[in-house]
Structures are given as C-alpha cells and as structure tokens.
Scaffold this motif. Structure first.
Motif, short mmCIF file in Angstrom:
data_model
loop_
_atom_site.label_atom_id
_atom_site.label_comp_id
_atom_site.label_asym_id
_atom_site.label_seq_id
_atom_site.Cartn_x
_atom_site.Cartn_y
_atom_site.Cartn_z
N ARG A 133 0.83 -1.23 0.00
CA ARG A 133 0.00 0.00 0.00
C ARG A 133 0.85 1.27 0.00
NH1 ARG A 133 -3.57 -1.26 -2.34
NH2 ARG A 133 -4.89 0.45 -1.71
N PHE A 166 1.56 5.16 5.30
CA PHE A 166 1.19 5.90 6.52
C PHE A 166 0.15 6.95 6.16
CE2 PHE A 166 1.44 9.43 9.51
CZ PHE A 166 1.20 8.74 10.68
N ILE A 213 2.13 -7.13 13.24
CA ILE A 213 2.62 -7.88 12.06
C ILE A 213 2.55 -7.01 10.82
CG2 ILE A 213 2.34 -10.00 10.69
CD1 ILE A 213 0.54 -11.07 12.94
N ILE A 215 3.83 -7.40 6.44
CA ILE A 215 4.51 -8.18 5.40
C ILE A 215 5.67 -7.37 4.77
CG2 ILE A 215 3.08 -7.48 3.42
CD1 ILE A 215 2.89 -10.56 2.81
N ASN A 258 -6.54 -3.35 9.88
CA ASN A 258 -6.52 -2.11 9.10
C ASN A 258 -5.88 -2.35 7.73
OD1 ASN A 258 -4.63 0.93 9.15
ND2 ASN A 258 -6.71 0.67 8.47
#
Ligand code: SAM
Length: 331
Positions: A133, A166, A213, A215, A258
């Motif tokens: 993202r 962010f 966590i 990735i 989220n």
C-alpha cells in the motif's frame, strides 16, 4: 517602532480614527495604543490640529494569505476548486492533484512551501499500489527528502514515505481505539505498517502485549526504530504474512484489521484461529450495511456469533466509496 502618533481622548477616539483614515494619514500597519483616558493613533505623517507625540507602536501581524488566494491569478478558478487538502507527515506534504492541476504542480508546491516554512518537501501522490500500500510519489517542490518524524498525540513516528504506508488522517481513530484498551489486554495489530496503532496503544493504555505484524520488511524496520524512539516495552514486531503468523500467536482480546481493501480476505483466518475477540475491522465500501452483512455471512461459515459494538465512517475514499470501521465481538 518609534514614530509619530496623534493623542486623542478615548471618548472621541473612533471619530478621529475615521477622520485620519479618510484623509489617508492613519498608518493601518500598526496597532492603536491605549494610554489611560487617551488613545494614540499611529500616523504616516504629522498633522496640525492634533497633539503629536513620539510613540513606539507595535506592528500589526499581516494576515497570512490562503493557498487559493496565492494561486488565484495563476490558475483558473474552476481548476482551483478541485484543489484538495494536503496531507502533512512530519515536515513533508503530500497532495493528490486532478489531471487539470498537474501542469501547475510546481506552482502549487512552491506556494504551499511559502505558506508553511516548516515543510521541507512537497510530493504529488498518485494511486496507492500493491500489497505494501505504498503511494507513487513525485517531488513537486522543496528538497528530495522522504524520511521524517511525524508527531501524533505525543507519539513519534519515524518513517520513509516512499517505502511504507502511513496516513495522518487516521490519528483520531488511533486515539479512539487506544482509549478502549483495558489493563492487561493482549492486542493484535494484523497490518501494523510502521506501527501507529500499536505505538499509540502502547503509550496511552496499559495493554500487556501488542503483537504487530506486517509483510513489508521496511515497515517492521521502522516499527522497531519507533519502539526505541518512544521507549515502549510491550510491542512485539513480527515480519511476515498475517495469515500465517497469527497461527502462532495467543488468542488476543482485541484485533486491529486495518487493511481496508482486502481485510475480508483475512476474516476466515481470524474466525478459524481464535475462539473469541473484539475486532476493529476497516473496509472500503459504498455502504456500511454491505460491510456488516458480509461480516455476518463470514462468521456463520465458521460457526461464530457476532455482536456489533460500534460503526463509523473513517474517511471518504473515492466519490462513491468510504472507509468504514466496524467494531464487533465474536465468539
Ligand atoms: N495500520 C497501519 C497504519 O495505520 O499506518 C498500516 C495500514 S496499511 C493500510 C496496510 C498494511 O498492511 C501495509 O503496511 C502492508 O504492508 C500490510 N500488509 C498487506 N498485506 C499483509 C499481509 N498479508 N500480512 C501482513 N501485513 C500485510
């Protein structure tokens, strides 16, 4: 600044102020001074018929122009109406521009820098892409810096805007969730990024453990640095795929999911791994009822009971969709 002033009685002050203003003699760049029953009007030049004194007048602070005002003669008004708000992350500003505004991007960036001297770089943000993202960025004004420290309710968040996700727009949401966490809770932040939820919870609650966590290895690298920066002791950063990693984590009291575009893909794993928990579930949708119906549908497949606690629209995402948060308890 020491300059000439006209000393007049307070009672007649307004009358004299108007007269001197009309005659172009009142200096409107300075504050009128008060002296007991008198006021002292700042003058551009001496004038007869008044008691003239030397006085150290205070300059009036100039009102800052708005960004639109600064750009109004340079960019067509109809385009300017499409100028959206900037996201400010530490000393970096990010903006999404519509196609018609892209040719004016340097002008927009420079004007924003002029209005906000603490900002060092302005980037144009395009679509957010991929599993991490991360937004596609183009520098439009200022220095090419991408690492910064963002401050949010006393939490310091170090990050590189070009390598991790962010959003400063979720700050209220993070504060809300951290206020719900009770003493000794086990919290699981399944898609933690650089850790804004985990850090806020750690700083503002008495949670026992927070498993975080992500990735994206770079996000976990920054989370570890943020743990040190904020001197927190109860966050356990984990680099990996949540789907797999949650299998080795004790049953949490609260789960933060989220990942608004694909959080539904992970719901079966949550339902099949844990007996019960509160979930803060984020999802992009046209309608909050779709989100709630789909949660119910999923829970039934895993023999779970769902009780909804709270729902809210977090922010708008596109003209037809919003990001919703649905808080629920399953068992
Ligand atoms: N919660 C963070 C925040 O508010 O800044 C980050 C949210 S961001 C929308 C989603 C995050 O999920 C990204 O940092 C991405 O790298 C991570 N992610 C995507 N797929 C994942 C997966 N399968 N397992 C763990 N993290 C994942």
């Amino acid at each position: 600044m020491l300059m000439k002033g006209a000393r007049v009685s307070l009672l007649e002050g307004e009358k004299h102020r108007k007269t001197l203003l009309d005659r172009g003699i009142l200096d409107i760049n300075y504050k009128i001074a008060y002296d007991g029953d008198f006021i002292i009007l700042p003058l551009k030049e001496e004038i007869s018929g008044y008691e003239i004194i030397d006085y150290d007048f205070t300059p009036l602070e100039k009102r800052k122009k708005s960004l639109r005002e600064m750009l109004s003669k340079k960019i067509p008004e109809s385009y300017l109406l499409k100028l959206r708000a900037f996201d400010v992350i530490g000393n970096i500003a990010l903006i999404h521009l519509t196609d018609e505004l892209i040719p004016y991007q340097s002008l927009i960036g420079e004007a924003f820098l002029e209005l906000n001297p603490f900002i060092k770089a302005v980037f144009r943000k395009e679509v957010i892409e991929g599993a991490y993202r991360i937004p596609k960025l183009e520098l439009i004004a200022g220095e090419n810096i991408t690492e910064t420290i963002h401050r949010e309710f006393g939490v310091r968040i170090l990050l590189d805007i070009s390598k991790v996700y962010f959003s400063p727009r979720l700050s209220e949401e993070r504060k809300r969730i951290s206020s719900l966490v009770k003493k000794n809770e086990i919290v699981l932040d399944m898609f933690c990024g650089v850790g804004p939820f985990s850090l806020m919870i750690s700083k503002k609650s008495e949670a026992k453990k927070i498993y975080a966590i992500d990735i994206n290895e770079t996000a976990i690298f920054y989370l570890k640095r943020n743990v040190a920066l904020n001197k927190t002791y109860n966050i356990f950063p984990i680099h990996g795929d949540s789907r797999k990693e949650i299998k080795d984590i004790e049953n949490p009291d609260r789960i933060i999911m989220n990942l608004p575009h694909s959080s539904f893909d992970f719901l079966p794993d949550v339902f099949s791994t844990y007996a019960s928990s509160i979930v803060h579930f984020y999802s992009v949708s046209e309608n909050i009822d779709f989100v709630m119906d789909k949660i119910i549908e999923n829970s039934k497949k895993h023999d779970k009971k769902v009780e909804f606690i709270f729902e809210r629209t977090v922010k708008s995402y596109s003209p037809n969709t919003d990001i919703y948060c649905v808080d629920f308890y399953f068992s």
